[in-house]
Design an enzyme around this catalytic site. Structure first.
Site, PDB file in Angstrom:
ATOM      1  CG  ASN A 140      -3.227   5.745   9.381  1.00  0.00           C
ATOM      2  OD1 ASN A 140      -2.536   5.062  10.110  1.00  0.00           O
ATOM      3  ND2 ASN A 140      -2.961   5.902   8.093  1.00  0.00           N
TER       4      ASN A 140
ATOM      5  CD  GLU B  67      -5.243   4.426   4.469  1.00  0.00           C
ATOM      6  OE1 GLU B  67      -5.178   3.486   3.650  1.00  0.00           O
ATOM      7  OE2 GLU B  67      -4.398   5.343   4.521  1.00  0.00           O
TER       8      GLU B  67
ATOM      9  CB  CYS C 228      -5.937  11.528  10.860  1.00  0.00           C
ATOM     10  SG  CYS C 228      -5.894  12.286   9.235  1.00  0.00           S
TER      11      CYS C 228
ATOM     12  CD  GLU D 260      -2.530  13.053  13.465  1.00  0.00           C
ATOM     13  OE1 GLU D 260      -3.176  12.147  12.905  1.00  0.00           O
ATOM     14  OE2 GLU D 260      -1.632  13.698  12.897  1.00  0.00           O
TER      15      GLU D 260
ATOM     16  CB  CYS E 206      -4.320  16.738   8.072  1.00  0.00           C
ATOM     17  SG  CYS E 206      -5.835  16.200   8.889  1.00  0.00           S
TER      18      CYS E 206
ATOM     19  CB  CYS F   5      -5.779  16.165  12.950  1.00  0.00           C
ATOM     20  SG  CYS F   5      -6.305  14.582  12.277  1.00  0.00           S
TER      21      CYS F   5
HETATM   22  N1  THU Z   1      -2.781  10.527   8.214  1.00  0.00           N
HETATM   23  C1  THU Z   1      -2.862  10.501   9.574  1.00  0.00           C
HETATM   24  O1  THU Z   1      -3.338   9.531  10.165  1.00  0.00           O
HETATM   25  N2  THU Z   1      -2.367  11.565  10.251  1.00  0.00           N
HETATM   26  C2  THU Z   1      -1.729  12.627   9.690  1.00  0.00           C
HETATM   27  O2  THU Z   1      -1.272  13.495  10.394  1.00  0.00           O
HETATM   28  C3  THU Z   1      -1.600  12.704   8.226  1.00  0.00           C
HETATM   29  C4  THU Z   1      -2.278  11.642   7.457  1.00  0.00           C
HETATM   30  C5  THU Z   1      -3.250   9.344   7.479  1.00  0.00           C
HETATM   31  C6  THU Z   1      -4.503   9.509   6.685  1.00  0.00           C
HETATM   32  C7  THU Z   1      -4.347   8.409   5.647  1.00  0.00           C
HETATM   33  O3  THU Z   1      -4.804   7.189   6.207  1.00  0.00           O
HETATM   34  C8  THU Z   1      -2.847   8.329   5.441  1.00  0.00           C
HETATM   35  O4  THU Z   1      -2.254   8.959   6.557  1.00  0.00           O
HETATM   36  C9  THU Z   1      -2.359   8.972   4.164  1.00  0.00           C
HETATM   37  O5  THU Z   1      -2.831  10.249   4.045  1.00  0.00           O
END
Ligand code: THU
Length: 133
Positions: A42, A44, A53, A55, A86, A89
Site C-alpha cells: 500500500n 498512502e 491498496c 492489491e 477491500c 480491490c
Molecule cells: N489496505 C490495503 O492495502 N489492502 C487492503 O486489503 C485493506 C487496506 C491499506 C489501505 C491503507 O493504506 C491502509 O491499508 C489502511 O486502510
C-alpha cells in the site's frame, strides 16, 4: 507454486509499504496464469483518499506489463487476524480473473483461501448490462 511461498513473497513486499498515516502495512503477491509474480504494497498520501491498496498496486503493475489473467493472490496485513481485500480491490481483481483464488494470511502463518466469487458474489460486470435500443 505453494501457497506458503506466495505468502512469503507478499510478506517481503509489505516491507515496502508506505503507510505513515495508518501505520497499517499491507503486502500482496499476485501469480499470473503465465507463472509470473507481481507484488504490491500500500502507498498512502497526505491527501488520504489518494492512497492505494497493495492489491491494486500489484494488479496494475501486472496489467501494465501485459499480464491479464491471474490464478491466485496472497494478501498479508498487519497486526492480529486476517486482512481481506477491500471492495474496490475485489472489483478490480474481478475485472481480470473472476475465478481468482484469494489467500489471506496472518502473522502466525495461518491462512485461509477463498474464491473471489465468495468475497464478491455479485460484482458489477459491464457485460451484464442490458442496453435499451
Ligand atoms: N489496505 C490495503 O492495502 N489492502 C487492503 O486489503 C485493506 C487496506 C491499506 C489501505 C491503507 O493504506 C491502509 O491499508 C489502511 O486502510
Amino acid at each position: 507454486m505453494e501457497q506458503r511461498e506466495l505468502i512469503e513473497i507478499a510478506c517481503k513486499a509489505r516491507e515496502n509499504a508506505y503507510a505513515p498515516y495508518s501505520q497499517f502495512k499491507v503486502g500482496a503477491a499476485l501469480l499470473s496464469a503465465g507463472g509470473k509474480i507481481f507484488t504490491g504494497a500500500n502507498v498512502e498520501n497526505a491527501s488520504y483518499g489518494l492512497s492505494t491498496c497493495a492489491e491494486r498496486i500489484a494488479v496494475f503493475k501486472a496489467v501494465s506489463e501485459g499480464e491479464l489473467k491471474f490464478d491466485i493472490i496472497a494478501v498479508v496485513g498487519s497486526g492480529v487476524g486476517y486482512t481481506y481485500p477491500c471492495g474496490a480491490c475485489l472489483q478490480v481483481l474481478a475485472e481480470f480473473s473472476p475465478e481468482l483464488r484469494v489467500i489471506v494470511a496472518d502473522e502466525k502463518s495461518n491462512y485461509k483461501e477463498y474464491g473471489l466469487d465468495e468475497l464478491l458474489p455479485l460484482g458489477f460486470r459491464m457485460l451484464d448490462v442490458r442496453r435499451e435500443t
